[in-house]
Enzyme design. Sequence first.
Site, PDB file in Angstrom:
ATOM      1  N   ASP A 195       0.819  -1.217   0.000  1.00  0.00           N
ATOM      2  CA  ASP A 195       0.000   0.000   0.000  1.00  0.00           C
ATOM      3  C   ASP A 195       0.856   1.272   0.000  1.00  0.00           C
ATOM      4  O   ASP A 195       0.355   2.347   0.327  1.00  0.00           O
ATOM      5  CB  ASP A 195      -0.940  -0.003   1.218  1.00  0.00           C
ATOM      6  CG  ASP A 195      -0.179  -0.101   2.525  1.00  0.00           C
ATOM      7  OD1 ASP A 195       1.070  -0.284   2.478  1.00  0.00           O
ATOM      8  OD2 ASP A 195      -0.800   0.007   3.586  1.00  0.00           O
ATOM      9  N   HIS A 223      23.019   0.714 -18.196  1.00  0.00           N
ATOM     10  CA  HIS A 223      22.066   1.168 -17.166  1.00  0.00           C
ATOM     11  C   HIS A 223      22.212   0.357 -15.878  1.00  0.00           C
ATOM     12  O   HIS A 223      21.239  -0.073 -15.287  1.00  0.00           O
ATOM     13  CB  HIS A 223      20.627   1.110 -17.696  1.00  0.00           C
ATOM     14  CG  HIS A 223      20.361   2.125 -18.769  1.00  0.00           C
ATOM     15  ND1 HIS A 223      19.324   2.031 -19.662  1.00  0.00           N
ATOM     16  CD2 HIS A 223      21.008   3.259 -19.089  1.00  0.00           C
ATOM     17  CE1 HIS A 223      19.361   3.067 -20.490  1.00  0.00           C
ATOM     18  NE2 HIS A 223      20.374   3.829 -20.167  1.00  0.00           N
ATOM     19  N   ASP A 229      27.179   7.931 -13.352  1.00  0.00           N
ATOM     20  CA  ASP A 229      26.234   8.699 -14.170  1.00  0.00           C
ATOM     21  C   ASP A 229      25.124   9.130 -13.224  1.00  0.00           C
ATOM     22  O   ASP A 229      24.281   8.315 -12.825  1.00  0.00           O
ATOM     23  CB  ASP A 229      25.694   7.821 -15.304  1.00  0.00           C
ATOM     24  CG  ASP A 229      24.762   8.581 -16.256  1.00  0.00           C
ATOM     25  OD1 ASP A 229      24.313   9.688 -15.902  1.00  0.00           O
ATOM     26  OD2 ASP A 229      24.469   8.043 -17.343  1.00  0.00           O
ATOM     27  N   ASP A 233      22.401  15.806 -15.959  1.00  0.00           N
ATOM     28  CA  ASP A 233      22.736  14.437 -16.383  1.00  0.00           C
ATOM     29  C   ASP A 233      24.228  14.415 -16.697  1.00  0.00           C
ATOM     30  O   ASP A 233      24.647  14.834 -17.772  1.00  0.00           O
ATOM     31  CB  ASP A 233      21.885  14.103 -17.631  1.00  0.00           C
ATOM     32  CG  ASP A 233      22.068  12.673 -18.104  1.00  0.00           C
ATOM     33  OD1 ASP A 233      22.748  11.897 -17.417  1.00  0.00           O
ATOM     34  OD2 ASP A 233      21.522  12.351 -19.175  1.00  0.00           O
ATOM     35  N   HIS A 268      25.544   3.357 -28.334  1.00  0.00           N
ATOM     36  CA  HIS A 268      24.436   4.297 -28.115  1.00  0.00           C
ATOM     37  C   HIS A 268      24.700   5.605 -28.852  1.00  0.00           C
ATOM     38  O   HIS A 268      25.755   5.788 -29.456  1.00  0.00           O
ATOM     39  CB  HIS A 268      24.183   4.528 -26.620  1.00  0.00           C
ATOM     40  CG  HIS A 268      25.367   5.061 -25.838  1.00  0.00           C
ATOM     41  ND1 HIS A 268      25.761   6.370 -25.908  1.00  0.00           N
ATOM     42  CD2 HIS A 268      26.224   4.447 -24.977  1.00  0.00           C
ATOM     43  CE1 HIS A 268      26.802   6.554 -25.103  1.00  0.00           C
ATOM     44  NE2 HIS A 268      27.113   5.402 -24.538  1.00  0.00           N
ATOM     45  N   HIS A 275      21.057  13.716 -26.057  1.00  0.00           N
ATOM     46  CA  HIS A 275      19.607  13.907 -26.079  1.00  0.00           C
ATOM     47  C   HIS A 275      19.300  15.280 -25.497  1.00  0.00           C
ATOM     48  O   HIS A 275      20.156  15.899 -24.852  1.00  0.00           O
ATOM     49  CB  HIS A 275      18.914  12.803 -25.260  1.00  0.00           C
ATOM     50  CG  HIS A 275      19.505  12.609 -23.876  1.00  0.00           C
ATOM     51  ND1 HIS A 275      19.134  13.388 -22.798  1.00  0.00           N
ATOM     52  CD2 HIS A 275      20.460  11.770 -23.413  1.00  0.00           C
ATOM     53  CE1 HIS A 275      19.828  12.996 -21.727  1.00  0.00           C
ATOM     54  NE2 HIS A 275      20.645  12.028 -22.065  1.00  0.00           N
ATOM     55  N   HIS A 293      15.461  12.665 -20.355  1.00  0.00           N
ATOM     56  CA  HIS A 293      15.397  12.537 -21.812  1.00  0.00           C
ATOM     57  C   HIS A 293      14.258  13.458 -22.217  1.00  0.00           C
ATOM     58  O   HIS A 293      13.094  13.062 -22.242  1.00  0.00           O
ATOM     59  CB  HIS A 293      15.145  11.086 -22.238  1.00  0.00           C
ATOM     60  CG  HIS A 293      16.285  10.189 -21.853  1.00  0.00           C
ATOM     61  ND1 HIS A 293      16.163   8.838 -21.713  1.00  0.00           N
ATOM     62  CD2 HIS A 293      17.592  10.472 -21.571  1.00  0.00           C
ATOM     63  CE1 HIS A 293      17.337   8.320 -21.367  1.00  0.00           C
ATOM     64  NE2 HIS A 293      18.207   9.294 -21.271  1.00  0.00           N
ATOM     65  N   GLU A 331      27.554  12.720 -24.683  1.00  0.00           N
ATOM     66  CA  GLU A 331      27.923  11.613 -23.815  1.00  0.00           C
ATOM     67  C   GLU A 331      28.473  10.396 -24.546  1.00  0.00           C
ATOM     68  O   GLU A 331      27.908   9.308 -24.468  1.00  0.00           O
ATOM     69  CB  GLU A 331      26.731  11.199 -22.958  1.00  0.00           C
ATOM     70  CG  GLU A 331      25.423  10.949 -23.707  1.00  0.00           C
ATOM     71  CD  GLU A 331      24.318  10.469 -22.761  1.00  0.00           C
ATOM     72  OE1 GLU A 331      24.538   9.484 -22.056  1.00  0.00           O
ATOM     73  OE2 GLU A 331      23.244  11.102 -22.740  1.00  0.00           O
ATOM     74  N   TYR A 389      32.847   0.802 -24.280  1.00  0.00           N
ATOM     75  CA  TYR A 389      32.582  -0.249 -23.310  1.00  0.00           C
ATOM     76  C   TYR A 389      33.127  -1.558 -23.862  1.00  0.00           C
ATOM     77  O   TYR A 389      32.636  -2.048 -24.885  1.00  0.00           O
ATOM     78  CB  TYR A 389      31.067  -0.377 -23.060  1.00  0.00           C
ATOM     79  CG  TYR A 389      30.403   0.981 -22.876  1.00  0.00           C
ATOM     80  CD1 TYR A 389      30.336   1.584 -21.625  1.00  0.00           C
ATOM     81  CD2 TYR A 389      29.895   1.675 -23.980  1.00  0.00           C
ATOM     82  CE1 TYR A 389      29.763   2.845 -21.474  1.00  0.00           C
ATOM     83  CE2 TYR A 389      29.314   2.935 -23.832  1.00  0.00           C
ATOM     84  CZ  TYR A 389      29.252   3.515 -22.582  1.00  0.00           C
ATOM     85  OH  TYR A 389      28.692   4.758 -22.437  1.00  0.00           O
ATOM     86  N   GLU A 392      30.023  12.568 -19.841  1.00  0.00           N
ATOM     87  CA  GLU A 392      28.770  13.221 -20.237  1.00  0.00           C
ATOM     88  C   GLU A 392      28.663  14.609 -19.624  1.00  0.00           C
ATOM     89  O   GLU A 392      28.793  14.769 -18.408  1.00  0.00           O
ATOM     90  CB  GLU A 392      27.577  12.370 -19.768  1.00  0.00           C
ATOM     91  CG  GLU A 392      26.225  13.016 -20.041  1.00  0.00           C
ATOM     92  CD  GLU A 392      25.053  12.102 -19.722  1.00  0.00           C
ATOM     93  OE1 GLU A 392      25.181  11.238 -18.827  1.00  0.00           O
ATOM     94  OE2 GLU A 392      23.996  12.263 -20.351  1.00  0.00           O
TER      95      GLU A 392
HETATM   96  N1  GLY Z   1      21.476   9.020 -17.424  1.00  0.00           N
HETATM   97  C1  GLY Z   1      20.732   8.723 -18.577  1.00  0.00           C
HETATM   98  C2  GLY Z   1      21.418   9.125 -19.790  1.00  0.00           C
HETATM   99  O1  GLY Z   1      22.595   9.419 -19.740  1.00  0.00           O
HETATM  100  O2  GLY Z   1      20.838   9.263 -20.831  1.00  0.00           O
HETATM  101 MN    MN Z   2      22.244  11.332 -20.832  1.00  0.00          MN
HETATM  102 MN    MN Z   3      23.550  10.104 -18.007  1.00  0.00          MN
END
Ligand code: GLY
Ligand code: MN
Ligand code: MN
Length: 446
Positions: A39, A243, A260, A271, A350, A354, A361, A384, A388, A408
């Site tokens: 709850d 992530h 991050d 970010d 990636h 963004h 985002h 960013e 890796y 980033e």
């Molecule tokens: N922390 C999420 C990103 O870097 O997009």
């Molecule tokens: Mn980001």
């Molecule tokens: Mn980030």
Amino acid sequence: MTTKLTPEVFRARRERFLDALGDGVAILPAAPTRLRSNDSDHRYRADSDVLYLTDFAEPEAVAVFAPKHPEHQFVLFVRPRDPEREVWDGRRAGVEGAVLEYGADVAFPMSELDARLPEYVDGRERLAYRLGRDEAFDRRVIELLMSYHTTRRAKGPAPHTIFDPGEIVHEMRLRKSPEELAVMRSGAAASAEAHRAAMAAAMPGMHEYELEALIEYTFRRLGGNGPAYPSIVGSGANATILHYIENTRRIEDGDLVLVDAGSEFGYYASDITRTWPVSGRFSSEQRAIYEVVLEAQLEAISRVRPGVTQHEIHEGVVRTMTSGLVQLGLIDGPVDEAIEKGTYKTFYMHKTGHYLGLDVHDVGKYKSGDAWRPLEEGMVITIEPGLYVAEDCETVAPTWRGIGVRIEDDVLVTADGHEVLSEAAPKLVADLERIVGSAASAVTAR
Ligand code: GLY
Ligand code: MN
Ligand code: MN
């Protein structure tokens, strides 16, 4: 530190929104509360479009914008005052507060929503409402629309065009005003300080969650709401998981740590990612990879100015990173062929960034038709790049495996270039090697 926008800012936004709505009407419900377990709910975070237009952050509310209504252009439906409930769940603005504190032309209790909505929708042919986010509320809107075919036929046509209010609001949110930028600068400074604190306190033997705690403590200590997204503290091979949020591992001597983390400050996200060696010295392989990412990141930032597309920035990053990977012998050249074939994607999978704002985002279109959209003054983006090398990557020598690096920053597009909002977070090799561990204390020692 600036966290608060003035009522005047919200009034001016509403005026622009009402103008753009023209002869339409908009219904923006508050975000639903989300159950966490049994709850107990997750801590409530209002919908960013509702926040942007109203500053009203309570759940169970609906904002209606009716530019053609003779008296009420901005209407709030809210939870009424209820002293007994407020003892349990906290203060409410109530209908009185919605008018006095939030500038609504009129406010009603939520229980009157279904009965009163038709007064604002009757005769309107265009309805701005985002379908598909809250099924229960969608049903309420559909029932209202159905009533124009049944019981309310005489009231005129049902709205025949339903469109996403984001078509208007997201374009507004995309270009930040000076007032918003003041808040975002403060948020980025607080986040940068949290990164610096983590670097300084770090030493081998600490756990990832200890750094997470220090970072999030710093966000709160400096007036932030907390993290804008789950903080990533990945040491060793955890840095190669994009992530990774478990943050449970003990950090070993010789590890890189990828952090991050960004605060939410006055509802605006920052970010920031930094990667550094916990022992205060990069190994030669760690350093080689770090320098490729840093070069790509600095080059990308230098390209940020009005007229450039984020795709062009990404393509520049891909070229620099690919040529670095070829030079290090991690992929085969020539560079053009490696880009063509996409072999770099094993290590850089990636995009470069963004939009950033009320959402991490953030909203806003990246393309117009098939064409990438040029950057404009007032937009804030992240830059960013990262590399890796998975711990089980068999195409490279074992010394490269398990190394993950991302850097980033949050970058404002200015009239003639850019401003790095997060520049107070150190990232040059010499600075990192000087700062990491400089404030590690016996208290944190293991
Ligand atoms: N922390 C999420 C990103 O870097 O997009
Ligand atoms: Mn980001
Ligand atoms: Mn980030």
